[in-house]
Design a protein around this motif. Structure first.
Motif, PDB file in Angstrom:
ATOM      1  N   ILE A   1       0.853  -1.202   0.000  1.00  0.00           N
ATOM      2  CA  ILE A   1       0.000   0.000   0.000  1.00  0.00           C
ATOM      3  C   ILE A   1       0.882   1.243   0.000  1.00  0.00           C
ATOM      4  CG2 ILE A   1      -1.863   1.242   1.141  1.00  0.00           C
ATOM      5  CD1 ILE A   1      -2.462  -1.367   2.662  1.00  0.00           C
ATOM      6  N   THR A   2       0.757   2.031  -1.079  1.00  0.00           N
ATOM      7  CA  THR A   2       1.513   3.278  -1.162  1.00  0.00           C
ATOM      8  C   THR A   2       0.593   4.395  -1.631  1.00  0.00           C
ATOM      9  OG1 THR A   2       2.194   2.904  -3.458  1.00  0.00           O
ATOM     10  CG2 THR A   2       3.638   2.037  -1.732  1.00  0.00           C
ATOM     11  N   ASP A   3       1.003   5.613  -1.390  1.00  0.00           N
ATOM     12  CA  ASP A   3       0.203   6.755  -1.828  1.00  0.00           C
ATOM     13  C   ASP A   3       1.109   7.952  -2.049  1.00  0.00           C
ATOM     14  OD1 ASP A   3      -3.079   7.971  -0.746  1.00  0.00           O
ATOM     15  OD2 ASP A   3      -1.983   8.212  -2.624  1.00  0.00           O
ATOM     16  N   LYS A   4       0.622   8.892  -2.873  1.00  0.00           N
ATOM     17  CA  LYS A   4       1.396  10.071  -3.218  1.00  0.00           C
ATOM     18  C   LYS A   4       1.380  11.075  -2.081  1.00  0.00           C
ATOM     19  CE  LYS A   4       0.333   9.646  -8.136  1.00  0.00           C
ATOM     20  NZ  LYS A   4      -0.324  10.281  -9.320  1.00  0.00           N
ATOM     21  N   GLY A   5       2.507  11.779  -1.978  1.00  0.00           N
ATOM     22  CA  GLY A   5       2.605  12.901  -1.071  1.00  0.00           C
ATOM     23  C   GLY A   5       2.445  14.201  -1.822  1.00  0.00           C
ATOM     24  N   GLU A   6       3.176  15.202  -1.395  1.00  0.00           N
ATOM     25  CA  GLU A   6       3.048  16.543  -1.957  1.00  0.00           C
ATOM     26  C   GLU A   6       3.753  16.696  -3.298  1.00  0.00           C
ATOM     27  OE1 GLU A   6       4.558  19.459   0.750  1.00  0.00           O
ATOM     28  OE2 GLU A   6       4.047  21.163  -0.539  1.00  0.00           O
ATOM     29  N   VAL A   7       4.885  15.995  -3.498  1.00  0.00           N
ATOM     30  CA  VAL A   7       5.714  16.201  -4.698  1.00  0.00           C
ATOM     31  C   VAL A   7       6.081  14.870  -5.347  1.00  0.00           C
ATOM     32  CG1 VAL A   7       6.628  18.453  -4.051  1.00  0.00           C
ATOM     33  CG2 VAL A   7       7.755  16.395  -3.198  1.00  0.00           C
ATOM     34  N   PRO A   8       5.117  14.087  -5.876  1.00  0.00           N
ATOM     35  CA  PRO A   8       5.418  12.749  -6.371  1.00  0.00           C
ATOM     36  C   PRO A   8       5.934  12.670  -7.811  1.00  0.00           C
ATOM     37  CG  PRO A   8       3.079  13.189  -6.546  1.00  0.00           C
ATOM     38  CD  PRO A   8       3.690  14.399  -5.884  1.00  0.00           C
ATOM     39  N   ASN A   9       5.807  13.753  -8.574  1.00  0.00           N
ATOM     40  CA  ASN A   9       6.122  13.674 -10.006  1.00  0.00           C
ATOM     41  C   ASN A   9       7.585  13.346 -10.240  1.00  0.00           C
ATOM     42  OD1 ASN A   9       3.485  14.264 -10.533  1.00  0.00           O
ATOM     43  ND2 ASN A   9       3.847  16.416 -11.002  1.00  0.00           N
ATOM     44  N   GLY A  10       7.826  12.356 -11.091  1.00  0.00           N
ATOM     45  CA  GLY A  10       9.179  11.947 -11.429  1.00  0.00           C
ATOM     46  C   GLY A  10       9.704  10.815 -10.570  1.00  0.00           C
ATOM     47  N   TYR A  11       8.873  10.333  -9.663  1.00  0.00           N
ATOM     48  CA  TYR A  11       9.283   9.279  -8.733  1.00  0.00           C
ATOM     49  C   TYR A  11       8.266   8.149  -8.721  1.00  0.00           C
ATOM     50  CZ  TYR A  11      11.849  13.306  -6.852  1.00  0.00           C
ATOM     51  OH  TYR A  11      12.642  14.421  -6.714  1.00  0.00           O
ATOM     52  N   ASN A  12       8.755   6.969  -8.339  1.00  0.00           N
ATOM     53  CA  ASN A  12       7.863   5.841  -8.091  1.00  0.00           C
ATOM     54  C   ASN A  12       8.359   5.063  -6.887  1.00  0.00           C
ATOM     55  OD1 ASN A  12       5.625   5.494 -10.050  1.00  0.00           O
ATOM     56  ND2 ASN A  12       7.295   5.684 -11.514  1.00  0.00           N
ATOM     57  N   VAL A  13       7.432   4.382  -6.227  1.00  0.00           N
ATOM     58  CA  VAL A  13       7.799   3.580  -5.070  1.00  0.00           C
ATOM     59  C   VAL A  13       7.107   2.227  -5.156  1.00  0.00           C
ATOM     60  CG1 VAL A  13       8.198   5.529  -3.501  1.00  0.00           C
ATOM     61  CG2 VAL A  13       5.906   4.519  -3.683  1.00  0.00           C
ATOM     62  N   SER A  14       7.606   1.323  -4.340  1.00  0.00           N
ATOM     63  CA  SER A  14       6.960   0.031  -4.155  1.00  0.00           C
ATOM     64  C   SER A  14       7.194  -0.390  -2.717  1.00  0.00           C
ATOM     65  CB  SER A  14       7.532  -1.006  -5.125  1.00  0.00           C
ATOM     66  OG  SER A  14       8.930  -1.153  -4.916  1.00  0.00           O
ATOM     67  N   ARG A  15       6.357  -1.268  -2.215  1.00  0.00           N
ATOM     68  CA  ARG A  15       6.517  -1.753  -0.839  1.00  0.00           C
ATOM     69  C   ARG A  15       6.091  -3.222  -0.825  1.00  0.00           C
ATOM     70  NH1 ARG A  15       5.236   0.494   4.479  1.00  0.00           N
ATOM     71  NH2 ARG A  15       6.493  -0.734   5.944  1.00  0.00           N
ATOM     72  N   SER A  16       7.048  -4.077  -1.121  1.00  0.00           N
ATOM     73  CA  SER A  16       6.741  -5.505  -1.173  1.00  0.00           C
ATOM     74  C   SER A  16       6.933  -6.178   0.184  1.00  0.00           C
ATOM     75  CB  SER A  16       7.600  -6.211  -2.232  1.00  0.00           C
ATOM     76  OG  SER A  16       8.969  -5.979  -1.969  1.00  0.00           O
ATOM     77  N   THR A  17       7.703  -5.562   1.050  1.00  0.00           N
ATOM     78  CA  THR A  17       7.909  -6.101   2.398  1.00  0.00           C
ATOM     79  C   THR A  17       7.735  -4.990   3.416  1.00  0.00           C
ATOM     80  OG1 THR A  17      10.282  -5.628   2.516  1.00  0.00           O
ATOM     81  CG2 THR A  17       9.629  -7.732   1.506  1.00  0.00           C
ATOM     82  N   THR A  18       7.559  -5.354   4.665  1.00  0.00           N
ATOM     83  CA  THR A  18       7.464  -4.341   5.720  1.00  0.00           C
ATOM     84  C   THR A  18       8.767  -3.570   5.856  1.00  0.00           C
ATOM     85  OG1 THR A  18       5.873  -5.669   6.965  1.00  0.00           O
ATOM     86  CG2 THR A  18       7.067  -3.999   8.207  1.00  0.00           C
ATOM     87  N   GLU A  19       9.892  -4.249   5.632  1.00  0.00           N
ATOM     88  CA  GLU A  19      11.194  -3.649   5.926  1.00  0.00           C
ATOM     89  C   GLU A  19      11.664  -2.646   4.873  1.00  0.00           C
ATOM     90  OE1 GLU A  19      10.488  -7.276   7.999  1.00  0.00           O
ATOM     91  OE2 GLU A  19      10.617  -6.958   5.828  1.00  0.00           O
ATOM     92  N   ASP A  20      11.322  -2.853   3.603  1.00  0.00           N
ATOM     93  CA  ASP A  20      11.955  -2.102   2.524  1.00  0.00           C
ATOM     94  C   ASP A  20      10.989  -1.171   1.802  1.00  0.00           C
ATOM     95  OD1 ASP A  20      13.395  -5.213   2.163  1.00  0.00           O
ATOM     96  OD2 ASP A  20      14.607  -3.438   2.649  1.00  0.00           O
ATOM     97  N   PHE A  21      11.496  -0.029   1.429  1.00  0.00           N
ATOM     98  CA  PHE A  21      10.667   0.971   0.741  1.00  0.00           C
ATOM     99  C   PHE A  21      11.555   1.730  -0.249  1.00  0.00           C
ATOM    100  CE2 PHE A  21       7.075   3.272  -0.190  1.00  0.00           C
ATOM    101  CZ  PHE A  21       7.016   4.581   0.269  1.00  0.00           C
ATOM    102  N   PRO A  22      11.856   1.152  -1.402  1.00  0.00           N
ATOM    103  CA  PRO A  22      12.733   1.805  -2.369  1.00  0.00           C
ATOM    104  C   PRO A  22      12.033   2.920  -3.133  1.00  0.00           C
ATOM    105  CG  PRO A  22      12.005  -0.331  -3.182  1.00  0.00           C
ATOM    106  CD  PRO A  22      11.480  -0.217  -1.790  1.00  0.00           C
ATOM    107  N   LEU A  23      12.808   3.920  -3.491  1.00  0.00           N
ATOM    108  CA  LEU A  23      12.321   5.059  -4.286  1.00  0.00           C
ATOM    109  C   LEU A  23      13.023   5.026  -5.638  1.00  0.00           C
ATOM    110  CD1 LEU A  23      10.734   7.828  -4.317  1.00  0.00           C
ATOM    111  CD2 LEU A  23      12.917   8.865  -3.658  1.00  0.00           C
TER     112      LEU A  23
END
Lengths: 113, 117
Positions: free
Chosen positions: A54-76
């Protein structure tokens, strides 16, 4: 106890290149955040996640992407880097429930030329 | 919309002098308030936080802050500044409640503190 870790510490990219900023936390926190910090502008929220998958955009998301496949990791992910993405990037995490204290990583300084 | 204003971009104080950093927030509901400190080249470290109860909160490194609802302020104070306090200080506000975006923090632009010997 490592807390929130980020890699790399520094990176120089050419315009149009792509890269992934890594963030990991070992506190079993549900919530994770990516911020960018520009001089005199404070911290701006790019993306956040309330749990694995579960991910969602913040204030300045353009040009970036994220994923969250595990609790521990959150790559940008930065696709097609632009000079405007030159910044210091911070990852943070927090536990669920009242409190909302966020724990920050040491940051990644990115330069796009 | 939530917002945080730190009116002072840069403050210089002499070592041993008292310090007050100002923070004003805008939020209609019950705010959660934070002060973070960032030393050069480092991440942010929590100094103190306010959720409810006593409006004067104590933090680490001898800092305290006072929540004044009538003034929408949460000013940070220290009675005697040390050279090691030179850093950038950020005030942040979070929304009370539950839900995905609840607990997201809005940061002020920061106040840089310099300490004269």
């Amino acid at each position: 106890n490592a807390g929130v870790t980020q890699t790399p510490k520094f990176r120089i990219l050419k315009i149009g290149q792509s890269m992934t900023l890594q963030c990991a936390q070992d506190m079993n926190h549900n919530y994770m955040y990516w911020y960018r910090q520009d001089p005199g502008m404070g911290l701006k929220l790019i993306y956040y996640s309330v749990g694995a998958g579960i991910t969602d955009k913040g204030e300045v998301p353009n040009g970036y992407n994220v994923s969250r496949s595990t609790t521990e990791d959150f790559p940008l992910r930065l696709e097609l880097a632009a000079p405007s993405q030159t910044s210091v990037y911070f990852c943070a995490s927090r536990g669920a429930g009242a409190g909302y204290e966020q724990y920050f990583g040491p940051g990644t300084r990115l330069t796009v030329t | 919309a939530q917002s945080v204003t730190q009116p002072d971009i840069h403050i210089t104080v002499s070592e041993g002098a008292s310090l007050e950093l100002r923070c004003n927030y805008s939020y209609g509901a019950t705010p959660y308030l934070f002060w973070y400190v960032q030393s050069p080249g480092q991440g942010l470290q929590l100094l103190l936080k306010y959720f409810s109860g006593d409006t004067l909160v104590q933090g680490i490194k001898g800092f305290e802050a006072e929540f004044k609802r009538s003034q929408s302020s949460f000013n940070l104070r220290k009675p005697s500044v040390h050279w090691s306090d030179a850093a950038e200080y950020f005030c942040a506000v979070g929304a009370a409640g539950y839900g995905g975006s609840q607990g997201n923090l809005i940061f002020g632009k920061g106040t840089k503190l310099s300490v004269k010997p």
